[in-house]
Motif scaffolding. Structure first.
Motif, PDB file in Angstrom:
ATOM      1  N   ALA A 181       3.964  -0.173   8.979  1.00 42.16           N
ATOM      2  CA  ALA A 181       5.148  -0.998   8.672  1.00 42.16           C
ATOM      3  C   ALA A 181       6.197  -0.130   7.982  1.00 42.16           C
ATOM      4  CB  ALA A 181       4.775  -2.190   7.785  1.00 42.16           C
ATOM      5  N   LEU A 182       7.452  -0.557   8.099  1.00 43.31           N
ATOM      6  CA  LEU A 182       8.573   0.107   7.441  1.00 43.31           C
ATOM      7  C   LEU A 182       9.186  -0.851   6.422  1.00 43.31           C
ATOM      8  CD1 LEU A 182      10.300   1.782  10.520  1.00 43.31           C
ATOM      9  CD2 LEU A 182       8.830   2.870   8.817  1.00 43.31           C
ATOM     10  N   PRO A 183       9.975  -0.342   5.492  1.00 40.75           N
ATOM     11  CA  PRO A 183      10.570  -1.226   4.471  1.00 40.75           C
ATOM     12  C   PRO A 183      11.464  -2.296   5.099  1.00 40.75           C
ATOM     13  CG  PRO A 183      10.764   1.083   3.810  1.00 40.75           C
ATOM     14  CD  PRO A 183      10.276   1.088   5.224  1.00 40.75           C
ATOM     15  N   VAL A 189      21.525  14.028  -2.076  1.00 40.89           N
ATOM     16  CA  VAL A 189      21.503  14.111  -3.537  1.00 40.89           C
ATOM     17  C   VAL A 189      20.414  13.170  -4.045  1.00 40.89           C
ATOM     18  CG1 VAL A 189      22.817  13.765  -5.665  1.00 40.89           C
ATOM     19  CG2 VAL A 189      23.943  14.664  -3.609  1.00 40.89           C
ATOM     20  N   PRO A 190      19.440  13.668  -4.821  1.00 41.55           N
ATOM     21  CA  PRO A 190      18.366  12.804  -5.327  1.00 41.55           C
ATOM     22  C   PRO A 190      18.913  11.708  -6.235  1.00 41.55           C
ATOM     23  CG  PRO A 190      17.793  15.128  -5.565  1.00 41.55           C
ATOM     24  CD  PRO A 190      19.234  15.079  -5.181  1.00 41.55           C
ATOM     25  N   LEU A 191      18.337  10.514  -6.115  1.00 42.98           N
ATOM     26  CA  LEU A 191      18.698   9.383  -6.955  1.00 42.98           C
ATOM     27  C   LEU A 191      17.529   9.037  -7.860  1.00 42.98           C
ATOM     28  CD1 LEU A 191      20.435   6.929  -4.431  1.00 42.98           C
ATOM     29  CD2 LEU A 191      21.500   8.614  -5.932  1.00 42.98           C
ATOM     30  N   VAL A 192      17.869   8.593  -9.063  1.00 37.49           N
ATOM     31  CA  VAL A 192      16.844   8.094  -9.977  1.00 37.49           C
ATOM     32  C   VAL A 192      16.603   6.624  -9.625  1.00 37.49           C
ATOM     33  CG1 VAL A 192      16.222   7.676 -12.367  1.00 37.49           C
ATOM     34  CG2 VAL A 192      17.572   9.700 -11.768  1.00 37.49           C
ATOM     35  N   ALA A 193      15.411   6.339  -9.145  1.00 36.31           N
ATOM     36  CA  ALA A 193      15.116   4.984  -8.676  1.00 36.31           C
ATOM     37  C   ALA A 193      13.770   4.545  -9.219  1.00 36.31           C
ATOM     38  CB  ALA A 193      15.106   4.940  -7.154  1.00 36.31           C
ATOM     39  N   SER A 194      13.653   3.263  -9.419  1.00 38.06           N
ATOM     40  CA  SER A 194      12.394   2.683  -9.894  1.00 38.06           C
ATOM     41  C   SER A 194      12.050   1.482  -9.026  1.00 38.06           C
ATOM     42  CB  SER A 194      12.499   2.280 -11.370  1.00 38.06           C
ATOM     43  OG  SER A 194      13.522   1.319 -11.541  1.00 38.06           O
ATOM     44  N   VAL A 195      10.764   1.283  -8.832  1.00 40.25           N
ATOM     45  CA  VAL A 195      10.266   0.190  -8.002  1.00 40.25           C
ATOM     46  C   VAL A 195       9.677  -0.873  -8.912  1.00 40.25           C
ATOM     47  CG1 VAL A 195       8.679  -0.462  -6.171  1.00 40.25           C
ATOM     48  CG2 VAL A 195       9.827   1.757  -6.105  1.00 40.25           C
ATOM     49  N   LYS A 196      10.110  -2.115  -8.705  1.00 37.29           N
ATOM     50  CA  LYS A 196       9.588  -3.247  -9.470  1.00 37.29           C
ATOM     51  C   LYS A 196       9.150  -4.325  -8.490  1.00 37.29           C
ATOM     52  CE  LYS A 196      10.773  -6.456 -13.184  1.00 37.29           C
ATOM     53  NZ  LYS A 196      11.840  -6.917 -14.111  1.00 37.29           N
ATOM     54  N   GLY A 247       0.790  -1.230   0.000  1.00 38.87           N
ATOM     55  CA  GLY A 247       0.000   0.000   0.000  1.00 38.87           C
ATOM     56  C   GLY A 247       0.816   1.270   0.000  1.00 38.87           C
ATOM     57  N   HIS A 248       2.141   1.178   0.011  1.00 41.39           N
ATOM     58  CA  HIS A 248       2.994   2.369   0.019  1.00 41.39           C
ATOM     59  C   HIS A 248       3.493   2.665  -1.398  1.00 41.39           C
ATOM     60  CE1 HIS A 248       2.958   1.389   4.280  1.00 41.39           C
ATOM     61  NE2 HIS A 248       3.555   2.549   4.552  1.00 41.39           N
ATOM     62  N   ARG A 249       3.701   3.924  -1.669  1.00 44.67           N
ATOM     63  CA  ARG A 249       4.270   4.343  -2.950  1.00 44.67           C
ATOM     64  C   ARG A 249       5.509   5.214  -2.667  1.00 44.67           C
ATOM     65  NH1 ARG A 249      -0.429   7.124  -2.129  1.00 44.67           N
ATOM     66  NH2 ARG A 249      -0.253   9.413  -1.989  1.00 44.67           N
ATOM     67  N   LEU A 250       6.472   5.085  -3.542  1.00 44.39           N
ATOM     68  CA  LEU A 250       7.741   5.792  -3.365  1.00 44.39           C
ATOM     69  C   LEU A 250       7.605   7.233  -3.833  1.00 44.39           C
ATOM     70  CD1 LEU A 250      10.797   5.574  -2.658  1.00 44.39           C
ATOM     71  CD2 LEU A 250      11.189   5.011  -5.067  1.00 44.39           C
ATOM     72  N   GLU A 251       8.011   8.167  -2.973  1.00 40.87           N
ATOM     73  CA  GLU A 251       8.003   9.587  -3.319  1.00 40.87           C
ATOM     74  C   GLU A 251       9.368  10.040  -3.827  1.00 40.87           C
ATOM     75  OE1 GLU A 251       5.455  11.897  -3.167  1.00 40.87           O
ATOM     76  OE2 GLU A 251       4.072  10.249  -2.779  1.00 40.87           O
ATOM     77  N   GLU A 298      18.077   8.431   2.442  1.00 42.45           N
ATOM     78  CA  GLU A 298      16.762   8.874   2.901  1.00 42.45           C
ATOM     79  C   GLU A 298      15.707   8.401   1.904  1.00 42.45           C
ATOM     80  OE1 GLU A 298      14.336  13.039   3.689  1.00 42.45           O
ATOM     81  OE2 GLU A 298      16.486  12.936   4.177  1.00 42.45           O
ATOM     82  N   VAL A 299      14.677   7.728   2.433  1.00 45.28           N
ATOM     83  CA  VAL A 299      13.584   7.199   1.613  1.00 45.28           C
ATOM     84  C   VAL A 299      12.280   7.804   2.121  1.00 45.28           C
ATOM     85  CG1 VAL A 299      12.393   5.127   0.820  1.00 45.28           C
ATOM     86  CG2 VAL A 299      14.861   5.067   1.227  1.00 45.28           C
ATOM     87  N   VAL A 300      11.495   8.364   1.198  1.00 44.36           N
ATOM     88  CA  VAL A 300      10.208   8.971   1.556  1.00 44.36           C
ATOM     89  C   VAL A 300       9.104   8.198   0.850  1.00 44.36           C
ATOM     90  CG1 VAL A 300       8.828  11.068   1.550  1.00 44.36           C
ATOM     91  CG2 VAL A 300      11.316  11.220   1.815  1.00 44.36           C
ATOM     92  N   LEU A 301       8.145   7.700   1.658  1.00 40.46           N
ATOM     93  CA  LEU A 301       7.003   6.937   1.148  1.00 40.46           C
ATOM     94  C   LEU A 301       5.711   7.643   1.524  1.00 40.46           C
ATOM     95  CD1 LEU A 301       8.134   3.371   2.340  1.00 40.46           C
ATOM     96  CD2 LEU A 301       8.596   4.438   0.125  1.00 40.46           C
ATOM     97  N   ALA A 302       4.674   7.301   0.799  1.00 46.04           N
ATOM     98  CA  ALA A 302       3.342   7.848   1.097  1.00 46.04           C
ATOM     99  C   ALA A 302       2.323   6.718   1.032  1.00 46.04           C
ATOM    100  CB  ALA A 302       2.984   8.958   0.121  1.00 46.04           C
ATOM    101  N   ARG A 303       1.237   6.849   1.851  1.00 46.61           N
ATOM    102  CA  ARG A 303       0.152   5.879   1.824  1.00 46.61           C
ATOM    103  C   ARG A 303      -1.124   6.531   2.350  1.00 46.61           C
ATOM    104  NH1 ARG A 303      -0.326   1.308   6.373  1.00 46.61           N
ATOM    105  NH2 ARG A 303      -2.298   1.227   5.268  1.00 46.61           N
ATOM    106  N   ASP A 304      -2.242   5.873   2.092  1.00 48.17           N
ATOM    107  CA  ASP A 304      -3.541   6.365   2.548  1.00 48.17           C
ATOM    108  C   ASP A 304      -4.030   5.453   3.669  1.00 48.17           C
ATOM    109  OD1 ASP A 304      -5.977   7.513   2.881  1.00 48.17           O
ATOM    110  OD2 ASP A 304      -6.656   7.251   0.811  1.00 48.17           O
ATOM    111  N   LEU A 305      -4.077   5.979   4.898  1.00 43.31           N
ATOM    112  CA  LEU A 305      -4.524   5.196   6.045  1.00 43.31           C
ATOM    113  C   LEU A 305      -6.035   5.085   6.121  1.00 43.31           C
ATOM    114  CD1 LEU A 305      -2.143   6.576   8.841  1.00 43.31           C
ATOM    115  CD2 LEU A 305      -1.984   4.367   7.672  1.00 43.31           C
TER     116      LEU A 305
END
Length: 387
Positions: free
Chosen positions: A306-308, A259-266, A248-252, A287-294
């Protein structure tokens, strides 16, 4: 005896005031006139050229004596060829640099460094030479001889005392005056013994790990939640890090040392290549930033957080939850335990002030698992008028 001469005078434009013709005079009257004409011819110089200044500088290397020679030559003869012999070019002496002069040429001639010209004047000659040594083993010797027209002068020698030991001349220090003997400069030296190099110890590769991790949940009353996790990485080279995102989490965004990294989730999995920003360092911050709808908060309910799951072991994990202040919260389960924040947590809260009621959690020795937390909540009526 009478000698007849025909004299013709022509100075500028002929005029009536300038007579022309012939005259006959006695020989005894002509001889004084002829002698006077010879006296007006300038005498030849006593020498064709002089070397008025000589300077020699040398530097020792392991394989040769490198010499920088400076000469100033005054050529007195004019309209005839003059040779000035400066240095002997023996079999082990090599020219490495000669100047280009106006009106003169400098080069090797009959085994000598020679200046050749047919014009009078002062010439500055700067040349470079390499004198290869004779001898075997670590002891070396060189000889440099002067040309016929140069008075012998000392050689200013530079020698690294840590790399060479002078045999001739015997002198201390790094700047030495070598004086000529019998028209030649002689330098002998011995190469210093090579220092033993300590055996380089190859450090075993550092096992990548995460000493500490800081997580923060922030949620609005409508249930829009953000999760920010900061991992302190310990590594000494580029490594692969894998994070499995909770359902239920999405990567922000992802940042390595800000420094921002170009990352993709599979398949809910984030794979990264991480390394210290500066060479030789063993630390980095991810640093990892995630978002979700509770979901919308009700009068009471339950939150599953939960955390990664990280592929590296985490020694200490601390988390903070900033949730709406209108509710009371209690821990109902999960791998993280609640604790009183204390001074360290208060200082951290002061650095990053966020709205909401703050609850602190922690977990030690997290490995190959995702930290989880279950919270029950109900409306806080402690400040209500009716109770």
């Amino acid at each position: 005896m009478i000698l007849g001469l025909m004299l013709t005078a022509s100075a500028g434009t002929p005029s009536a005031a300038t007579p022309s013709g012939s005259v006959t005079i006695p020989l005894q009257d002509l001889l004084p006139l002829y002698a006077k004409h010879q006296e007006t011819t300038p005498p030849a110089p006593p020498t064709d050229a002089l070397v008025v200044k000589s300077q020699l500088k040398g530097r020792l290397t392991a394989e040769a004596l490198l010499v920088e020679a400076h000469f100033e030559v005054e050529v007195l003869a004019d309209e005839r060829w003059t040779q000035v012999r400066l240095l002997q070019l023996d079999a082990d002496t090599y020219l490495t640099g000669v100047p280009t002069l106006n009106g003169a040429t400098v080069g090797a001639l009959d085994g000598q460094l020679t200046l050749v010209t047919n014009q009078s004047g002062r010439y500055t000659v700067d040349v470079s030479l390499a004198v290869r040594p004779t001898g075997s083993g670590s002891e070396r010797q060189v000889q440099l001889r002067f040309g016929a027209h140069v008075a012998p002068v000392p050689l200013r020698l530079e020698a690294d005392a840590t790399a060479f030991t002078l045999v001739e001349p015997v002198s201390g220090g790094e700047d030495i005056e070598v004086y000529p003997r019998q028209g030649a400069l002689r330098v002998g030296w011995r190469n210093a013994a090579a220092r033993k190099v300590a055996r380089q110890v190859v450090r075993p590769p550092l096992e990548p790990s995460i000493p500490t991790a800081q997580a923060t949940w922030v949620s609005t009353l409508e249930g829009k939640a953000t999760v920010r996790v900061r991992y302190s990485l310990r590594l000494d080279r580029e490594q692969e890090l894998e994070l499995a995102l909770p359902e239920g989490h999405r990567l922000e965004r992802v940042l390595l040392d800000s420094v921002p990294l170009v990352a993709s989730v599979k398949d809910d999995t984030l794979k990264l290549k991480v390394a210290p920003t500066r060479f030789g360092e063993t630390e980095a911050t991810l640093e990892v930033v995630l978002a979700r709808d509770l979901g919308v908060f009700h009068l009471s309910g339950r939150l599953k957080l939960a955390l990664p799951r990280v592929s590296w072991p985490v020694a200490t994990l601390r988390a903070r939850a900033h949730f709406p202040t209108v509710f009371n919260y209690r821990r109902d389960g999960g791998s993280m335990e609640e604790y009183e924040g204390g001074e360290q947590a208060e200082a951290q809260d002061a650095q990053t002030p966020l709205p909401g009621k703050v609850i602190h959690f922690r977990q030690y020795l997290v490995s190959a698992s995702a930290p989880t937390l279950e919270l029950g909540y109900s409306v806080d009526i402690s400040q209500s008028y009716f109770r």
